[in-house]
Design a protein around this motif. Structure first.
Motif, mmCIF file in Angstrom:
data_model
loop_
_atom_site.group_PDB
_atom_site.id
_atom_site.type_symbol
_atom_site.label_atom_id
_atom_site.label_comp_id
_atom_site.label_asym_id
_atom_site.label_seq_id
_atom_site.Cartn_x
_atom_site.Cartn_y
_atom_site.Cartn_z
ATOM 1 N N GLU A 51 0.837 -1.205 0.000
ATOM 2 C CA GLU A 51 0.000 0.000 0.000
ATOM 3 C C GLU A 51 0.872 1.255 0.000
ATOM 4 O OE1 GLU A 51 -2.613 -0.438 3.375
ATOM 5 O OE2 GLU A 51 -3.627 -2.169 2.476
ATOM 6 N N HIS A 52 1.898 1.259 0.842
ATOM 7 C CA HIS A 52 2.799 2.420 0.880
ATOM 8 C C HIS A 52 3.603 2.521 -0.415
ATOM 9 C CE1 HIS A 52 2.097 4.009 4.884
ATOM 10 N NE2 HIS A 52 2.030 2.763 5.324
ATOM 11 N N GLU A 72 6.782 7.682 1.580
ATOM 12 C CA GLU A 72 5.971 6.468 1.421
ATOM 13 C C GLU A 72 6.843 5.230 1.220
ATOM 14 O OE1 GLU A 72 2.817 6.076 2.048
ATOM 15 O OE2 GLU A 72 2.495 8.224 2.361
ATOM 16 N N GLU A 78 7.579 13.348 -1.002
ATOM 17 C CA GLU A 78 6.430 12.564 -0.566
ATOM 18 C C GLU A 78 6.610 11.092 -0.934
ATOM 19 O OE1 GLU A 78 6.353 15.402 -2.269
ATOM 20 O OE2 GLU A 78 4.955 16.788 -1.315
ATOM 21 N N LYS A 137 1.368 4.141 -2.942
ATOM 22 C CA LYS A 137 1.275 5.584 -2.697
ATOM 23 C C LYS A 137 2.549 6.281 -3.164
ATOM 24 C CE LYS A 137 -1.817 5.269 1.303
ATOM 25 N NZ LYS A 137 -1.900 5.454 2.761
ATOM 26 N N ALA A 142 2.522 6.622 -6.849
ATOM 27 C CA ALA A 142 1.628 7.698 -7.294
ATOM 28 C C ALA A 142 2.320 9.057 -7.140
ATOM 29 C CB ALA A 142 0.320 7.656 -6.495
ATOM 30 N N PHE A 143 2.958 9.276 -6.003
ATOM 31 C CA PHE A 143 3.703 10.532 -5.813
ATOM 32 C C PHE A 143 4.838 10.645 -6.824
ATOM 33 C CE2 PHE A 143 2.192 10.609 -1.215
ATOM 34 C CZ PHE A 143 1.381 11.710 -1.384
#
Length: 147
Positions: A16-17, A36, A32, A20, A23-24
Motif C-alpha cells: 500500500e505504501h 511512502e 512525498e 502511494k 503515485a507521488f
C-alpha cells in the motif's frame, strides 16, 4: 526483528505504501514518494524494488549518497536486479567515480547482455569495455562496433 515478522505475515501494508509512493513519483513529488517508500521499507525490509524506487527519488532530489546506499541495499537483497546496477552506475558516474560506474554497468551487462539501455549508454560514451564488447550483440550501433 519485529519488522521482518510483520513482513512475513502480511505484506499488504508494504505494498500500500509502495503504491502511494509510486503515485507521488508519477506526479514528480519526490519528498512525498521518499516518505511512502520509507514506510514501505519499515513494513517489509526485504522488498528490493522499494529500495530501488526510493533510490530513484533520492537521485531526483540530488541526494546521491542516499541513492547509492539504497541501490546497494537493493542489490544486497537481489544481486541480479539489473535496474539497480544501472541506477548505481549512473549515480557513481554523477559522482565522478567513473571506474566504479563502469564496474556497475559491466555487472548489469553480465546479467543482461542485450539490455538496450546499457548498449546505448556505452555507445554514446564510446567506452571500450572488454566485457561489453565481448557480450554485445554485434548489430550496427552496439558497443561491439567500438572494438
Amino acid at each position: 526483528y519485529p519488522l521482518c515478522a510483520l513482513a512475513v505475515s502480511d505484506e499488504r501494508p508494504c505494498l500500500e505504501h509502495k503504491a502511494k509512493g509510486n503515485a507521488f513519483f508519477k506526479e514528480g513529488k519526490w519528498p512525498e514518494a521518499v516518505k511512502e517508500y520509507t514506510e514501505a521499507i519499515k513494513r517489509d525490509p526485504t522488498n528490493h524494488t522499494v529500495y530501488s524506487n526510493r533510490a530513484t527519488c533520492y537521485a531526483k532530489l540530488l541526494a546521491f549518497d542516499n541513492s547509492l546506499k539504497d541501490c546497494e541495499k537493493c542489490l544486497e537483497i537481489e544481486p541480479k536486479f539489473v535496474k539497480a546496477w544501472i541506477r548505481k552506475g549512473r549515480i557513481e558516474h554523477l559522482k565522478k567515480q567513473y571506474h566504479k560506474a563502469i564496474g556497475s554497468y559491466e555487472k548489469a551487462m553480465a546479467i543482461e547482455p542485450t539490455n538496450q539501455e546499457l548498449l546505448r549508454f556505452f555507445q554514446e560514451r564510446k567506452w571500450q569495455s572488454k566485457s561489453v564488447i565481448r557480450r554485445g550483440t554485434g548489430r550496427k550501433g552496439t558497443a561491439q562496433n567500438y572494438e
